[in-house]
Design a protein around this motif. Structure first.
Motif: not given
Ligand code: FE2
Ligand code: FE2
Lengths: 313, 94
Positions: B23, B25-27, B32-33, B41-42, B44-45, B47
């Motif tokens: 879906v 990426s993120l930093h 765990r974080m 982020v991915y 919230r609804r 999903e």
């Protein structure tokens, strides 16, 4: 086939370009510029709305506004991620924003003076953003297109909640209705500017269309927007602040007045009402958050160390 | 922070979904974080009901420049598909 020919064929066949594929340097640069502008707009766009979170008139409106602002943060993240696939680090993106080197949409350099501005932003500004964004779901660069699909899915509630606020105000007391009219008076023209310079003066437009980064020109989208919004304003009983606005049956669309392009370029060049305030707020938020980032890093290191000793024992 | 945290790729399986799908990426400083940020982020609804995060540096991708040769072995094997075989129209349940 040469690399250039393979690239051109992919574009013509609507095959997405992916990060590791060969691409002309100018294509990469154009994408970085456009996605950067877009990402920063989502990010800075949180500021004018956040201004009203603590003053939303009901709990329902407050929860809604919070959710919307959270979404915009997410949109920024999806787009920053797309930029990283083009070799632009997150830190570099933020540095460029904070130094003023990178641009974001001028619309966010206007102040949110009343609650009706929050309704108008959702209805008009997100409405204009959606018109820009929907064709971008088919843009030629894969990571950008995928980011836009997510954004568009989340965007539709933004416009609806704004319209709902406007409906409530325009059906309210005389003062509330006046507040709604005042908001559209101030936001209408800046919103039309969101589609960018006229086609005849937009230097990058032609190449972007050739590369299928963009699918519609600035003027086409602007016309579409006016045609969509005028009936909605009429439904609300609000007047669009344009004396030249008139239905043109021949072109099956509205004729409308000329944008104040001097104002447009003034705000782009940094001399709008809130340019300084927005950048200051953004820098302050970044600096104030430094300890959180440092603490998270320290915590991760400590936990890694603890796990290492456990394994060693 | 002058250096970016490591990059993580996020995969999510939805309630009806059979597999995890990429879906975005993120930093984040650690797994765990990364997991908690991915949730915020991915999903919230709602999903997803399951998340994988994978350090981007651990993903090895096939080389697009060699795609033609690399996938060539499957190109001439139409007999691996059911439509290759002739079955009369009036035969049912096949
Ligand atoms: Fe957005
Ligand atoms: Fe939005």
């Amino acid at each position: 086939m040469t690399e250039q020919e393979i690239f051109d064929k992919k574009i013509d066949d609507d095959v997405r370009i992916e990060p590791k594929d060969w691409m002309p340097e100018a294509y990469r640069k154009t994408l970085i510029r456009q996605i950067s502008q877009h990402a920063h707009s989502e990010y800075v766009g949180m500021l004018p709305e956040a201004n009203w979170i603590t003053r939303a008139p009901t709990l329902r409106r407050k929860a809604t506004l919070l959710a919307k602002v959270q979404d915009e943060a997410g949109h920024g993240l999806y787009l920053y991620s797309a930029m990283e696939t083009l070799g632009m680090s997150r830190q570099q993106s933020l540095d460029d924003l904070h130094s003023g080197k990178a641009k974001y949409s001028s619309i966010f350099n206007y102040p949110t003076l009343t609650w009706a501005d929050i309704g108008t932003i959702g209805w008009l500004v997100d409405g204009a953003a959606i018109l820009n964004q929907v064709p971008l779901c088919r843009t030629s660069y894969g990571p950008y297109a995928r980011a836009m699909v997510r954004v568009c899915k989340e965007e539709s509630f933004h416009q609806r909640q704004g319209f709902e606020i406007m409906m409530a105000l325009s059906a309210g007391t005389a003062e509330q209705k006046e507040m709604a009219q005042d908001a559209i008076n101030r936001w209408w023209w800046p919103t039309l500017m969101m589609f960018g310079p006229k086609d005849s003066e937009s230097g990058n437009s032609e190449l972007s269309m050739r590369w299928r980064i963009k699918r519609f020109s600035n003027d086409e989208l602007r016309q579409k927007f006016v045609d969509m919004m005028v009936p909605q304003a009429e439904f609300l009983g609000l007047k669009v602040p344009d004396e030249k606005l008139k239905w043109n049956a021949e072109k099956n669309g509205y004729d409308f007045g000329e944008i104040d392009w001097e104002e447009f370029w003034r705000v782009v060049k940094g001399h709008g009402q809130c340019n300084k305030q927005r950048l200051d707020a953004r820098r302050k938020a970044h600096d104030d958050g430094a300890w959180v980032r440092e603490a998270a890093t320290a915590y991760a290191e400590k936990r890694a160390q603890r796990e290492a000793t456990k394994k060693g024992a | 922070m002058s250096k970016d945290w490591p990059l993580w790729e996020v995969f999510i399986r939805s309630r009806q979904g059979l597999d995890h799908k990429h879906v975005g990426s993120l930093h984040a400083p650690d797994t765990r974080m990364a997991m908690e940020n991915a949730r915020d982020v991915y999903t919230r609804r709602q999903e997803g009901v399951s998340i994988w995060v994978v350090a981007s540096k651990d993903i090895h991708a096939s080389n697009p420049d060699e795609a033609a040769q690399f996938f060539d072995p499957a190109e001439d094997k139409v007999y691996r598909h059911p439509t290759f075989y002739n079955v009369p129209d009036d035969i049912e349940h096949m």
